[in-house]
Scaffold this motif. Structure first.
Motif, PDB file in Angstrom:
ATOM      1  N   LEU A 235       0.791  -1.100   0.041  1.00  0.00           N
ATOM      2  CA  LEU A 235       0.203   0.217  -0.114  1.00  0.00           C
ATOM      3  C   LEU A 235       1.094   1.232  -0.077  1.00  0.00           C
ATOM      4  O   LEU A 235       0.472   2.271  -0.575  1.00  0.00           O
ATOM      5  CB  LEU A 235      -1.053   0.039   1.161  1.00  0.00           C
ATOM      6  N   GLU A 236       1.883   1.251   0.605  1.00  0.00           N
ATOM      7  CA  GLU A 236       2.962   2.257   0.903  1.00  0.00           C
ATOM      8  C   GLU A 236       3.394   2.789  -0.524  1.00  0.00           C
ATOM      9  O   GLU A 236       3.443   3.696  -1.243  1.00  0.00           O
ATOM     10  CB  GLU A 236       3.821   2.459   1.694  1.00  0.00           C
ATOM     11  N   THR A 237       4.012   1.583  -1.013  1.00  0.00           N
ATOM     12  CA  THR A 237       4.629   1.695  -2.472  1.00  0.00           C
ATOM     13  C   THR A 237       3.537   2.035  -3.500  1.00  0.00           C
ATOM     14  O   THR A 237       3.780   3.315  -4.253  1.00  0.00           O
ATOM     15  CB  THR A 237       5.215   0.419  -2.604  1.00  0.00           C
ATOM     16  N   ALA A 238       2.401   1.249  -3.577  1.00  0.00           N
ATOM     17  CA  ALA A 238       1.669   2.143  -4.491  1.00  0.00           C
ATOM     18  C   ALA A 238       0.961   3.427  -4.357  1.00  0.00           C
ATOM     19  O   ALA A 238       1.049   4.159  -5.373  1.00  0.00           O
ATOM     20  CB  ALA A 238       0.297   0.903  -4.288  1.00  0.00           C
ATOM     21  N   SER A 239       0.839   3.551  -3.265  1.00  0.00           N
ATOM     22  CA  SER A 239       0.475   5.081  -2.760  1.00  0.00           C
ATOM     23  C   SER A 239       1.421   6.057  -3.310  1.00  0.00           C
ATOM     24  O   SER A 239       0.887   6.982  -3.998  1.00  0.00           O
ATOM     25  CB  SER A 239       0.310   5.474  -1.380  1.00  0.00           C
TER      26      SER A 239
END
Length: 189
Positions: free
Chosen positions: A11-15
């Protein structure tokens, strides 16, 4: 401090990637590679890229309103709180390199292709509109409901327009001008 698990890293990377390079330009393989997560982990936590997009929008909404609450919570009057929303917007835009609104950017990429993400975007914008209108209602207690509603929509549109123009110019002046116009609108009521 514990190391983030696979779901959090995804989620952090995708965000980060969705906001920096766009949703359509970000592939699942890039997310997995940068998050250092196996494909099986992705599908254990998210059913699809759209599902990941919805989570991105939900987390973005939580972060956005937490920031707004932090900036407005320090103010006493409704007018001060409303103007603090513009101050927060200026700060946020400068922090993200004038990339604009995550929600508007996402909508411009997905169009009508993802009803579930479109719904999340609309919910965010409706909540923001109501958030601003609450301060306007408190500031204009002696005005009619129609005047409050019209003024609230005008200020919401100033706020949204300031986001787009600030992104275009990559400068804070559109937000500052919108803030000044909002203050003028309220002072004339």
């Amino acid at each position: 401090m514990d190391k983030p698990g696979p779901k959090e890293r995804i989620l952090e990377t995708a965000s980060r990637l969705f906001h920096q390079q766009g949703y359509n330009s970000t592939g699942i393989n890039q997310i997995l590679e940068e998050a250092k997560v196996a494909k099986a982990s992705l599908y254990q936590h998210f059913t699809s890229k759209d599902d990941l997009g919805v989570h991105y929008l939900q987390v973005s909404r939580q972060e956005w309103f937490a920031g707004l609450d932090q900036w407005t919570g320090k103010k006493k009057s409704a007018l001060q709180k409303l103007l603090a929303c513009f101050d927060f917007l200026e700060y946020a835009m400068q922090q993200n390199g004038f990339r604009g609104c995550k929600f508007i950017n996402m909508l411009s990429e997905i169009g009508d292709t993802s009803p579930v993400m479109s719904k999340a975007i609309l919910e965010h914008k409706a909540r923001l509109r109501n958030y601003l209108k609450a301060f306007i209602q408190d500031a204009l207690t002696s005005q009619s409901a129609a005047t409050i509603d019209l003024t609230g929509d005008a200020i919401y549109l100033l706020f949204e327009g300031a986001i787009v123009e600030s992104k275009i110019y990559k400068q804070p002046w559109p937000i500052q001008k919108a803030r000044d116009m909002a203050k003028l609108l309220l002072s004339q009521r």
